[in-house]
Write an enzyme that holds these catalytic residues in place. Structure first.
Site, PDB file in Angstrom:
ATOM      1  N   ASP A 153      -8.115   1.114  14.261  1.00 34.79           N
ATOM      2  CA  ASP A 153      -7.782  -0.275  14.001  1.00 34.79           C
ATOM      3  C   ASP A 153      -8.906  -1.146  14.527  1.00 34.79           C
ATOM      4  O   ASP A 153      -9.161  -1.179  15.720  1.00 34.79           O
ATOM      5  CB  ASP A 153      -6.466  -0.658  14.686  1.00 34.79           C
ATOM      6  CG  ASP A 153      -5.292  -0.400  13.763  1.00 34.79           C
ATOM      7  OD1 ASP A 153      -5.424  -0.660  12.559  1.00 34.79           O
ATOM      8  OD2 ASP A 153      -4.247   0.041  14.251  1.00 34.79           O
ATOM      9  N   ALA A 181       1.422   5.089   1.728  1.00 37.66           N
ATOM     10  CA  ALA A 181       1.340   5.558   3.112  1.00 37.66           C
ATOM     11  C   ALA A 181      -0.083   5.979   3.450  1.00 37.66           C
ATOM     12  O   ALA A 181      -0.760   6.604   2.641  1.00 37.66           O
ATOM     13  CB  ALA A 181       2.266   6.739   3.311  1.00 37.66           C
ATOM     14  N   THR A 234       5.412   0.998   1.426  1.00 33.48           N
ATOM     15  CA  THR A 234       6.339   0.281   0.545  1.00 33.48           C
ATOM     16  C   THR A 234       6.135   0.695  -0.912  1.00 33.48           C
ATOM     17  O   THR A 234       7.097   0.906  -1.652  1.00 33.48           O
ATOM     18  CB  THR A 234       6.160  -1.242   0.714  1.00 33.48           C
ATOM     19  OG1 THR A 234       6.541  -1.574   2.050  1.00 33.48           O
ATOM     20  CG2 THR A 234       7.028  -2.023  -0.248  1.00 33.48           C
ATOM     21  N   SER A 249       0.832  -1.201   0.000  1.00 30.55           N
ATOM     22  CA  SER A 249       0.000   0.000   0.000  1.00 30.55           C
ATOM     23  C   SER A 249       0.867   1.252   0.000  1.00 30.55           C
ATOM     24  O   SER A 249       2.062   1.198   0.236  1.00 30.55           O
ATOM     25  CB  SER A 249      -0.904  -0.003   1.223  1.00 30.55           C
ATOM     26  OG  SER A 249      -0.121  -0.162   2.378  1.00 30.55           O
TER      27      SER A 249
END
Lengths: 464, 464
Positions: free
Chosen positions: B230, B170, B177, B168
Site C-alpha cells: 500500500d 478480488a 464487489t 474491482s
C-alpha cells in the site's frame, strides 16, 4: 485459471517452485503446461508428468522484500532465500526492482551487506586455485576509456600472479572490457577453460556474464540499469561476491572520483572505500583501494576497436601516456598487495621490456584456442566514415565529460559497431583554433550526423 | 541488435515511441517486427511499413523516476509524462516498481499527489452526467465480506442519486464487489452502456477494469500487488482519479480501522481521511470520510455466491444485521452529503420497504440486457463439499481475523470458484462447545483438507 502473463503460479510435483506465467496458446494444449529448462533443472520433470499448478501465490521472498521496504532488517536466511529466488527466476523484475529500491532508500546494515554478499556467492559456482597469489582487480567505472585491465592483468600475470579476471560488457559506456577483448579474442569461455588457463597462462580475460559466478548479480544489474541506478549495498555485494567467487585472495579496487565521475569527491570515495575494506576484512581477503582522478577520460580511443588499439600501443611502448601510467600504477599496487618487493620497478620493466605484451598474446591465443594473435590484430579496422572535428577556438580544454564521450560513442554505434567510436587528439591541455580536437568514426552517415548534432548541442568538450 | 526479452527499443516512424521487446522467432521474419495493437493505436502503421528500431534507449520517464528515487520533486509535467508512459506501455513493470517504491519511501508532496491524480484522470476516459446528484462511494478495503456497495447503491439510486459505480475484482480478498455482482449479472459493460444506465436506472454496478477510466491505475496496482503493497500517495491518487473520471461530485470514503484492518487505529485513519478531504477540496468535490470498525469481518458469508446471498437476504429484510446497519449508515451519509434531508429515515424506508431491492433488480436486469434476475438468483448454488466446523470449547470469540478469513476462502478456491467460501455462524460473541462456528464450502476435497489444516495451524478465529 484466471492467470495472466507475468502472474506467478506455484508448480508442485516432488518439489514446489514458483514460476512466472507466459502464454503461448499454440505451444501447449489444454491442461498442459510447458516449463523452461531452468525450472526443469529443479523439478526434473519428464514430458507427460502430472503437476499441480496453483494460481496467485506469492513467493515468500516477496514478504521479505516488503519487510525491507518497510524498514526492517533482513537476516542471513532471508537474504539467502531472496537471492536464491532471484537465481531460480522465481521473482519478477518488478520484485527485484522493489528489492533494490528498498536497499537504496532504507540502506543496509553492514551485517546485511555481508549476508547479501555471502548469498550471492553461495548461489553460484565458485573457483578455487592452488598457489600463493590469486588476485583480482575491479574498477567501479564511470571514466570513459580507462581500459587498464588487459595491461594490468598482463603485467601481473607475467610476474606470476594468478588472475582469473572476468569482465562485463558495456552497460551505458562506449564499451566494456569484455567488448574490447572480444575485438581480437573469444571471451565466452567456460569455467573449465578458465581453470585451465589460470594453471597454464596464469590469467584470463573472460566475459563474466554466462559463467554462473554470483549469477544473481546479472539479474539485479539488468533491473538496475533500467534507471541506470547505483545502489551502494548492492554495488558492494555484487563486486565482492564476484571477486570471492573467482577465488581471489588479493583484491585491488579502483575508485575514480571527481566532477564527471561516478563518485563526486575524495571524501565520498573514501567512505565507499572503507566499506570495501570492512567487507574484505570480514571475508579475510587482502585488499587495497586506490582513489584515482576521474575527472576526464583515460586513453585516446573510445569504442571497442579504438580502445584495443590504445592497449596494443601501450604494450609497444607507445600509446597514451595516461593509460600507460595508470596501468603501471594499478599493477604496482596489486603486486605490492601480494607482498612482492620492488613492485614498481618490476611492473615497469615487465611492460617496457615487452614481457607483459608476450603474456597478453599468450592469453589471447589461449582464449582463441589457436595462435592467431597477429592475424586478429591485422583484421582490426576502424569504421568507414571518419570525421575530424577541429577546435573552434584557441584556449584551454577545460572539460571532457565522461558521460558525454560515452553518449557520443553510443550515438556513433558502439558497442554493437565495434569499429565505431571517438578518438581524442587532446586531453585537458592547450589547443589552437583549427587543430584536430576529436575524430568521430561510424558505419552510418545518419549516426555521424546525429553525433555532430550531439556535440554541438551538449558540448561534452569545452575550450575556454 | 543485441536486444533481449524485456529490453526497451525505440520505434521511429512518424512518431517515436518506446516499446518492450518480446521475441517470437516464428511470428516474424528477419528484418521484420510485430507490434501490439496498443502501440499501433499511436504509430498507426500498416503491414509493410518501414520503421527504424534502435536499441537500449531509456524512456525519459526513467530519468524522472530516478529523480524521485533520489529524493527530488516531480512537476505536473513530469508526472503527466510518467503516467502517460505507463498507459502507453512504455515502462516495464520494474520501472513502475521503482516509481511506487520511490513514492512509498520518499513520500509525495501534496502538490505531487494532486498532479498525479490529474495525470491519471487525463490519460483515460472521463464521464460527464447532467443532473444534480452524481455521487460515488469507495471503501479502502481490508475487511472480509463488507459487501455494502450493492445495497448502498440501490438505496441511493432509489432516491434519485446518480451512481456510476465501478468496482474491482478480488486482488487478495475472497472476492471483490465485481466478483460478487458477477454471480448474477454481466459486469463487463461498456462506457456507453454505463452512460445509458445512469440516465435510465440511475446507477450501475460495473467492473472498472477494462473501461479505460484512469487506466494507469490498473497497471500500477498490478505491480503493487506483487508485494501486496500500500503506497499512500498512489492509493489517494488511484481512488480519487477513478472517482473523478466517473464524473462524481459527491464522494463518500469508508476507512475501516482497528486491529486486523488495513489502517491500525483511528488516528491513522483520520490522518488518511484529512488527505482525502484536501484532495477533494482541490478538485471542488464534496466529500465525507467515515471511519468504521474494521476489527472483524462484516456479513456472514465470504466468497462470491455466499456474499450475494447475504446481500439478497438484507434486501429481503433478513440477513446479517451488521451488513444491513453498515449499509444504511453509508447510504445515510451519502444522502446527507448530497444535501437531501431526513437521510436516515429515507435510507431505512427505501431498504425496508423493498424499494431498494426493486432498484437493485432493475440494475441487474439492465446489465444483463434482459429481465432474468429471478432465474439468475435460482441458479446460485453453493459448492458441493461442505464442512461444518464446531467450536472446540465454550467461551467468547475474541478474534476473527480478516486476513485469515480471506486466506481461508482463497484456499477453498475463491474467487475463481464462485461457489466456494466460508459461512460464519457467529461473530465476536459467546459460543458453546459443539455449536457450529463456521462452515467451509469447496469444490475440491484437497482444498477442503488444506483449509482445515490452515484453520488448525493459523487459528484465524479464537475462542477464549
Amino acid at each position: 485459471m484466471n492467470v495472466f502473463v507475468d502472474d506467478r503460479v506455484a508448480i508442485t510435483n516432488s518439489k514446489k517452485i514458483y514460476a512466472i506465467v507466459d502464454i503461448f496458446s499454440k505451444l501447449v494444449k489444454k491442461n498442459q503446461i510447458g516449463i523452461s529448462h531452468e525450472l526443469n533443472r529443479i523439478l526434473k520433470l519428464k514430458s507427460g508428468s502430472i503437476v499441480e499448478v496453483s494460481a496467485s501465490e506469492i513467493s515468500d521472498a516477496s514478504f521479505l522484500i516488503k519487510k525491507k521496504l518497510n524498514g526492517g532488517t533482513l537476516s542471513e536466511k532471508d537474504l539467502s532465500f531472496i537471492v536464491s529466488e532471484i537465481v531460480h527466476n522465481n521473482l519478477t523484475e518488478a520484485e527485484i526492482a522493489f528489492f533494490t529500491s528498498a536497499q537504496k532508500l532504507n540502506g543496509m546494515k553492514f551485517k546485511e551487506t555481508i549476508n547479501l554478499t555471502k548469498a550471492m556467492v553461495k548461489t553460484g559456482a565458485r573457483l578455487k586455485f592452488k598457489g600463493k597469489y590469486v588476485a583480482n582487480k575491479h574498477c567501479i567505472g564511470g571514466v570513459a576509456g580507462n581500459r587498464t585491465t588487459p595491461i594490468v592483468i598482463a603485467i601481473c600475470a607475467s610476474l606470476g600472479i594468478k588472475l582469473p579476471k572476468t569482465s562485463s560488457r558495456a552497460i551505458t559506456s562506449a564499451s566494456g572490457t569484455a567488448d574490447v577483448i572480444e575485438t581480437i579474442a573469444n571471451v565466452e569461455i567456460s569455467l573449465k577453460k578458465i581453470v585451465k588457463m589460470i594453471e597454464k597462462q596464469g590469467a584470463c580475460l573472460a566475459w563474466g556474464g554466462s559463467l554462473g559466478l554470483a549469477p544473481s548479480d546479472d539479474k539485479i544489474i539488468q533491473v538496475e540499469r533500467l534507471l541506470n541506478l547505483d545502489v551502494e549495498p548492492q554495488l558492494l555485494a555484487s563486486i565482492m561476491s564476484k571477486k570471492i567467487a573467482t577465488g581471489a585472495k588479493y583484491i585491488l579496487i579502483d575508485i575514480p572520483y571527481g566532477h564527471g565521475a561516478k563518485v563526486k569527491d575524495l571524501a565520498s570515495a573514501k567512505r565507499l572505500g572503507r566499506k570495501f575494506h570492512k567487507i574484505a576484512k570480514h571475508f579475510k581477503l587482502k585488499m587495497k583501494v586506490i582513489y584515482t582522478d576521474g575527472t576526464q577520460p583515460i586513453g585516446d580511443g573510445f569504442g571497442p576497436v579504438l580502445e584495443m588499439l590504445d592497449i596494443i600501443e601501450v604494450f609497444k611502448n607507445n600509446g597514451p601516456q595516461d593509460l600507460k601510467e595508470k596501468s603501471i600504477y594499478l599493477a604496482t599496487e596489486l603486486i605490492k598487495l601480494c607482498g612482492i618487493k620492488n613492485a614498481k620497478t618490476k611492473a615497469t620493466e615487465s611492460l617496457e621490456s615487452g614481457k607483459a605484451y608476450e603474456k597478453f598474446k599468450e592469453i589471447i591465443n589461449a582464449q582463441n584456442g589457436k595462435k592467431n594473435f597477429n592475424n586478429k590484430l591485422k583484421e582490426l579496422k576502424l569504421a568507414k566514415f571518419k570525421k575530424i572535428i577541429p577546435a573552434q577556438k584557441s584556449g584551454n580544454i577545460t572539460t571532457i565529460d565522461n558521460k558525454g564521450i560515452n553518449s557520443l560513442c553510443r550515438i556513433l554505434g558502439t558497442p554493437e559497431t565495434i569499429a565505431a567510436g571517438v578518438y581524442l587528439h587532446k586531453h585537458l591541455e592547450k589547443i589552437k583554433k583549427g587543430e584536430p580536437l576529436i575524430t568521430l568514426y561510424s558505419e552510418s552517415r545518419t549516426k555521424m550526423k546525429d553525433a555532430i548534432k550531439f556535440l554541438e548541442e551538449f558540448k561534452p568538450i569545452q575550450i575556454k
